[in-house]
Design an enzyme around this catalytic site. Structure first.
Site, PDB file in Angstrom:
ATOM      1  CE  LYS A  54      -3.963  -2.226   2.057  1.00 26.75           C
ATOM      2  NZ  LYS A  54      -4.615  -2.731   3.250  1.00 26.75           N
ATOM      3  CD  GLN A  98      -3.805  -4.525   6.359  1.00 27.55           C
ATOM      4  OE1 GLN A  98      -3.589  -3.559   5.632  1.00 27.55           O
ATOM      5  NE2 GLN A  98      -4.488  -5.578   5.956  1.00 27.55           N
ATOM      6  CG  ASP A 121     -10.593  -0.433   4.985  1.00 22.95           C
ATOM      7  OD1 ASP A 121     -10.356  -0.820   3.830  1.00 22.95           O
ATOM      8  OD2 ASP A 121     -10.079  -0.939   6.000  1.00 22.95           O
TER       9      ASP A 121
END
Ligand code: NAD
Length: 297
Positions: A54, A98, A121
């Site tokens: 990422k 995460q 997200d």
């Protein structure tokens, strides 16, 4: 006849190129660039790889990447304090923690602490509410990637029968909402569904997001259907007398490729779309926060 293989790597690469061009243009016009903060708690090796990728791809499209690594035993309130700090940092436009997080931390509390405007997200209840109301918000990355690949394979989705196997908040439900928005007739199946094989075999678009290796066989697939495999499963295999592991999807690719019209492989299908859509969400979040129009990519 063999199915058209949908190349997620290539679609993701093209999307990242368009994002990079949009970032360059914004930087020239406004002297600002989007920033994405990624927080990793603990040392899970798979999560470390995801976070590293990422960071690399964020910088490649010209955005600023902020990476924070916290120890495995970080208390919940420490993580929430970090999230709050990032919520208040004007250079940070998107925040991603995460998952999974260690067990002392509530995943749902983390989701609800991230400011909805920075929730790249797309998991905050405000954003899932926007999605289910058909309004513009931030959409979970993997479902968004799956929907882009479906549109690559099938230009007009209106009236198509879509079956989604899996009802998680992360994948199944948002995929269903996105396809509903495209005017599909949507059926969601799950672990208690009856006659799964029959329901699946009527789908023009079949999305598998279950987590069971090779669950979907050719008898489950309507001839010519678009088959999207979201599953990522690591299985043990014997090769030349050696034990190895291999990634497979929820769809038995070799069995189904002879009947489907289009199919995503695993790896190389939906997987590569996830980070590209994370970058797209960061760009959109940045535009919303600055009152710029979202670029149409
Ligand atoms: P999950 O465990 O949260 O949900 C699985 C869903 O499958 C549930 O809704 C459950 O009801 C359903 N299910 C379980 N057994 C079933 C059965 N026998 N028949 C029908 N339905 C059944 O999983 P998730 O987070 O939604 O992820 C699903 C898969 O997608 C996993 O393999 C995961 O690794 C993968 N995934 C991939 C990406 C990516 O490509 N980047 C991202 C997220 C998840």
């Amino acid at each position: 006849m063999s199915a058209n293989i949908i190349d997620g790597k290539q679609v993701a690469e093209k999307l990242r190129e368009r994002i990079a061009n949009a970032v360059k243009k914004i930087e020239q016009e406004h002297k600002k660039i989007p920033g994405l903060a990624v927080v990793l708690v603990g040392n899970d090796p798979a999560s470390e790889v995801y976070v590293r990728n990422k960071g690399i791809q964020t910088k490649e499209v010209g955005m600023t990447s902020y990476e924070y690594k916290l120890p495995e035993d970080t208390p919940e309130n420490e993580l929430l304090k970090k999230v709050d700090e990032l919520n208040n940092d004007p250079n940070v436009n998107g925040i991603l923690v995460q998952f999974p997080v260690p067990q002392q931390i509530s995943q749902q509390k983390v989701i609800e602490t991230i400011l909805p405007a920075k929730d790249v997200d797309g998991l905050h209840p405000i954003n899932s509410g926007y999605l289910s109301s058909g309004l513009e918000g931030l959409v979970p990355c993997t479902p968004q990637g799956a929907a882009i690949l479906i549109k690559e394979a099938c230009k007009d989705l209106s009236g198509k029968k879509a079956v989604i196997i899996g009802r998680s908040n992360l994948v199944g439900k948002p995929v269903a909402q996105l396809l509903l928005k495209e005017h599909c007739t949507v059926t969601i199946c799950h672990s208690r569904s009856q006659n799964l094989e029959l329901i699946s075999s009527e789908a023009d678009i079949l999305v598998a997001a279950v987590g069971i290796p090779n669950l979907v066989k050719k008898d489950w697939v309507k001839p010519g259907a678009v088959v999207i495999d979201v599953g990522i499963n690591r299985i043990d295999v014997e090769e030349n007398g050696e034990s190895k592991t291999r990634l497979v999807g929820d769809v038995d690719f070799d069995d189904v490729k002879g009947i489907a019209g289009s199919i995503t492989p695993v790896p190389g299908g939906v997987g590569p779309m996830t980070i590209a859509c994370l970058l797209l969400n960061t760009l959109n979040a940045f535009c919303d926060q600055n009152n710029f129009d979202r670029p149409s990519l």
